[in-house]
Design a protein around this motif. Structure first.
Motif, PDB file in Angstrom:
ATOM      1  N   UNK A  16       0.843  -1.195   0.000  1.00 18.15           N
ATOM      2  CA  UNK A  16       0.000   0.000   0.000  1.00 18.15           C
ATOM      3  C   UNK A  16       0.874   1.239   0.000  1.00 18.15           C
ATOM      4  N   UNK A  17       0.888   1.958  -1.115  1.00 23.75           N
ATOM      5  CA  UNK A  17       1.596   3.232  -1.197  1.00 23.75           C
ATOM      6  C   UNK A  17       0.706   4.346  -0.689  1.00 23.75           C
ATOM      7  N   UNK A  18       1.271   5.307   0.024  1.00 20.68           N
ATOM      8  CA  UNK A  18       0.432   6.342   0.643  1.00 20.68           C
ATOM      9  C   UNK A  18       0.777   7.743   0.160  1.00 20.68           C
ATOM     10  N   UNK A  19       1.160   7.853  -1.099  1.00 23.31           N
ATOM     11  CA  UNK A  19       1.401   9.166  -1.690  1.00 23.31           C
ATOM     12  C   UNK A  19       0.136   9.724  -2.330  1.00 23.31           C
ATOM     13  N   UNK A  20      -0.843   8.839  -2.582  1.00 26.05           N
ATOM     14  CA  UNK A  20      -2.062   9.253  -3.279  1.00 26.05           C
ATOM     15  C   UNK A  20      -3.304   8.790  -2.524  1.00 26.05           C
ATOM     16  N   UNK A  21      -3.325   9.016  -1.229  1.00 24.76           N
ATOM     17  CA  UNK A  21      -4.494   8.666  -0.427  1.00 24.76           C
ATOM     18  C   UNK A  21      -5.676   9.564  -0.809  1.00 24.76           C
ATOM     19  N   UNK A  22      -6.909   9.141  -0.504  1.00 28.15           N
ATOM     20  CA  UNK A  22      -8.070  10.005  -0.801  1.00 28.15           C
ATOM     21  C   UNK A  22      -7.963  11.314  -0.023  1.00 28.15           C
ATOM     22  N   UNK A  23      -8.361  12.407  -0.658  1.00 30.47           N
ATOM     23  CA  UNK A  23      -8.258  13.729  -0.030  1.00 30.47           C
ATOM     24  C   UNK A  23      -9.605  14.428  -0.038  1.00 30.47           C
ATOM     25  N   UNK A  24      -9.674  15.507   0.724  1.00 31.52           N
ATOM     26  CA  UNK A  24     -10.895  16.290   0.831  1.00 31.52           C
ATOM     27  C   UNK A  24     -10.817  17.537  -0.038  1.00 31.52           C
ATOM     28  N   UNK A  48      -2.635  -7.580   2.710  1.00 30.58           N
ATOM     29  CA  UNK A  48      -1.538  -6.638   2.460  1.00 30.58           C
ATOM     30  C   UNK A  48      -0.858  -6.340   3.795  1.00 30.58           C
ATOM     31  N   UNK A  49       0.444  -6.565   3.852  1.00 27.43           N
ATOM     32  CA  UNK A  49       1.157  -6.326   5.111  1.00 27.43           C
ATOM     33  C   UNK A  49       2.295  -5.314   4.981  1.00 27.43           C
ATOM     34  N   UNK A  50       2.418  -4.660   3.819  1.00 33.85           N
ATOM     35  CA  UNK A  50       3.494  -3.692   3.597  1.00 33.85           C
ATOM     36  C   UNK A  50       2.885  -2.319   3.319  1.00 33.85           C
ATOM     37  N   UNK A  51       3.310  -1.305   4.100  1.00 30.80           N
ATOM     38  CA  UNK A  51       2.767   0.050   4.000  1.00 30.80           C
ATOM     39  C   UNK A  51       3.933   1.032   3.854  1.00 30.80           C
ATOM     40  N   UNK A  52       3.887   1.833   2.810  1.00 31.76           N
ATOM     41  CA  UNK A  52       4.977   2.731   2.471  1.00 31.76           C
ATOM     42  C   UNK A  52       4.535   4.188   2.594  1.00 31.76           C
ATOM     43  N   UNK A  53       5.281   4.969   3.358  1.00 31.11           N
ATOM     44  CA  UNK A  53       4.990   6.389   3.487  1.00 31.11           C
ATOM     45  C   UNK A  53       6.297   7.167   3.328  1.00 31.11           C
ATOM     46  N   UNK A  54       6.230   8.482   3.474  1.00 29.87           N
ATOM     47  CA  UNK A  54       7.430   9.313   3.346  1.00 29.87           C
ATOM     48  C   UNK A  54       7.178  10.666   3.982  1.00 29.87           C
ATOM     49  N   UNK A  55       8.248  11.342   4.321  1.00 31.10           N
ATOM     50  CA  UNK A  55       8.223  12.607   5.051  1.00 31.10           C
ATOM     51  C   UNK A  55       7.411  13.679   4.324  1.00 31.10           C
ATOM     52  N   UNK A  81       7.307   1.234   6.117  1.00 24.97           N
ATOM     53  CA  UNK A  81       8.482   1.811   5.458  1.00 24.97           C
ATOM     54  C   UNK A  81       8.353   3.325   5.379  1.00 24.97           C
ATOM     55  N   UNK A  82       9.454   4.025   5.609  1.00 26.01           N
ATOM     56  CA  UNK A  82       9.515   5.458   5.339  1.00 26.01           C
ATOM     57  C   UNK A  82      10.914   5.784   4.813  1.00 26.01           C
ATOM     58  N   UNK A  83      11.183   7.082   4.642  1.00 20.64           N
ATOM     59  CA  UNK A  83      12.385   7.473   3.903  1.00 20.64           C
ATOM     60  C   UNK A  83      12.963   8.778   4.446  1.00 20.64           C
ATOM     61  N   UNK A  84      14.300   8.921   4.305  1.00 18.05           N
ATOM     62  CA  UNK A  84      14.929  10.193   4.654  1.00 18.05           C
ATOM     63  C   UNK A  84      14.814  11.140   3.458  1.00 18.05           C
ATOM     64  N   UNK A  85      14.262  12.342   3.662  1.00 14.96           N
ATOM     65  CA  UNK A  85      13.930  13.238   2.538  1.00 14.96           C
ATOM     66  C   UNK A  85      15.100  14.044   1.985  1.00 14.96           C
ATOM     67  N   UNK A  86      16.054  13.361   1.378  1.00 13.19           N
ATOM     68  CA  UNK A  86      17.210  14.049   0.822  1.00 13.19           C
ATOM     69  C   UNK A  86      16.947  14.757  -0.493  1.00 13.19           C
ATOM     70  N   UNK A  87      15.702  14.715  -0.961  1.00 18.53           N
ATOM     71  CA  UNK A  87      15.362  15.481  -2.167  1.00 18.53           C
ATOM     72  C   UNK A  87      15.384  16.972  -1.868  1.00 18.53           C
TER      73      UNK A  87
END
Length: 378
Positions: A16-24, A48-55, A81-87
């Motif tokens: 489950x990627x969480x960059x495009x969750x439902x929004x208001x 589903x047992x894997x969930x990916x998010x980011x800063x 899962x998450x990530x260090x935001x080096x972008x």
């Protein structure tokens, strides 16, 4: 749900990627928590047992919502899962502060998977710069058990990823790539998969349908696919392609509604990899899509030798093609251009036409560079 082995774990092949969750109200930073909660419940029920998010996802709110929703479940029932935001270069000196903040936002004591986020031409030098201590800090957290598995994500080219792996590859346990049948040849995703294979690094997939671009094709292409697999939807073909690539362990899909989620879960109820003829068909469709929107540069570099400004024309045209096929999205092209000197940008062409005289493809190079500069707002 299909599961794949990773070390001593069994990970759901669909994450489950969480960059495009439902929004208001169309506001990307305002997540519809109730709708997301319903989706997470369905994910859990479906295996589903894997969930990916980011800063930075959803204006910084994805980690908070993901943490709020996942705390309703046993910590041993999911992998986060998450990530260090080096972008963002301003984050480079704040790895400790950001990591601690991420744990608080996600309401966990550790991340199962953690990544260097988006290693690319823009930030590779900063990621490798020892003065920031990013690598050392993350390795320390891994030793403490606050990171169970360390990896990286990348939209960069092979040279960029190679440089990163030469520095840190022995400690990378997984690599997350933009991989789909469109980019298999267009972005040389095939070569990137092969590179990770040489390093014995399993592949995590992002952008499996290229931000929705592969969810709906032309009537002609759809008919050809239906003729071969009558019961398979167009979107499912993109996932079946990934089921056919050795080394792919987790495929992340940024699902925005329950309909998408249910459809993808259904696809991942069983493995149906493509056979040789089906692979040829789908890659041929991708080639046709690419040829309709891109400049036919073959990278021969004849033009470079004639350019008085010494522009890397093949590189610029490659980024132009990326911007063209991505429609209004110029994310990757923007990152690539940020690594180019200010006097080597597409708008630096002086329109002398010397390059055109030696181009085997008869490309009107100055005209295309002008279009590229305009598209990038330059």
């Amino acid at each position: 749900m299909i599961y794949n082995d990773f070390q001593d774990l069994k990970l759901s092949a669909l994450g489950m990627g969480t960059m495009r969750l439902p929004v208001l109200n169309g506001d990307d930073s305002s997540i519809d928590v109730d709708a997301a909660r319903e989706m997470f419940a369905y994910c859990m029920e479906s295996g589903i047992n894997y969930y990916d998010t980011a800063y930075g996802y959803h204006g910084g709110n994805s980690e908070t919502v993901v943490g709020e929703l996942l705390k309703e479940y046993d910590r041993n029932s999911f992998y986060l899962a998450s990530k260090f935001p080096g972008y963002d270069f301003s984050n480079m000196s704040m790895v400790e502060e950001i990591f601690e903040e991420q744990l608080r936002k996600c309401q966990v004591d550790y991340f199962d998977f953690y990544m260097f986020h988006n290693v690319c031409e823009m930030n590779i030098d900063e990621y490798l710069n020892p003065k920031y201590g990013i690598f050392d800090y993350l390795i320390e957290q891994k030793k403490k058990g606050r990171i169970r598995h360390l990896g990286f994500s990348s939209h960069g080219d092979i040279d960029c990823i190679t440089g990163f792996l030469e520095a840190y590859g022995k400690d990378m346990e997984f690599g997350q790539l933009e991989l789909n049948y469109f980019d298999y040849r267009f972005q040389n995703a095939k070569g990137k998969v092969e590179l990770l294979d040489r390093w014995n690094i399993p592949v995590w997939v992002m952008e499996p349908v290229r931000g929705g671009q592969l969810a709906e094709l032309s009537q002609e292409a759809t008919a050809r696919m239906k003729q071969v697999r009558p019961d398979e939807k167009v979107t499912a073909w993109a996932f079946r392609f990934l089921q056919s690539i050795p080394g792919v362990t987790v495929t992340l899909s940024g699902m925005s509604n329950m309909e998408q989620l249910k459809e993808n879960v259904s696809t991942y109820a069983e493995r149906k990899p493509l056979n040789e003829a089906e692979m040829k068909l789908i890659l041929g469709i991708a080639d046709e899509m690419i040829s309709k929107t891109t400049v036919p540069c073959t990278g021969c570099h004849y033009c470079v030798s004639k350019c008085p400004k010494e522009l890397d024309i093949p590189f610029l045209l490659k980024q132009y093609n990326e911007a063209m096929v991505s429609g209004s999205g110029d994310f990757i092209a923007s990152m690539a251009l940020s690594s180019v000197a200010s006097d080597k940008q597409p708008e630096c062409c002086i329109n002398c036409h010397s390059c055109e005289k030696v181009c085997p493809q008869t490309i009107k190079i100055p005209e295309e560079l002008k279009k590229f500069a305009a598209k990038m707002g330059r």
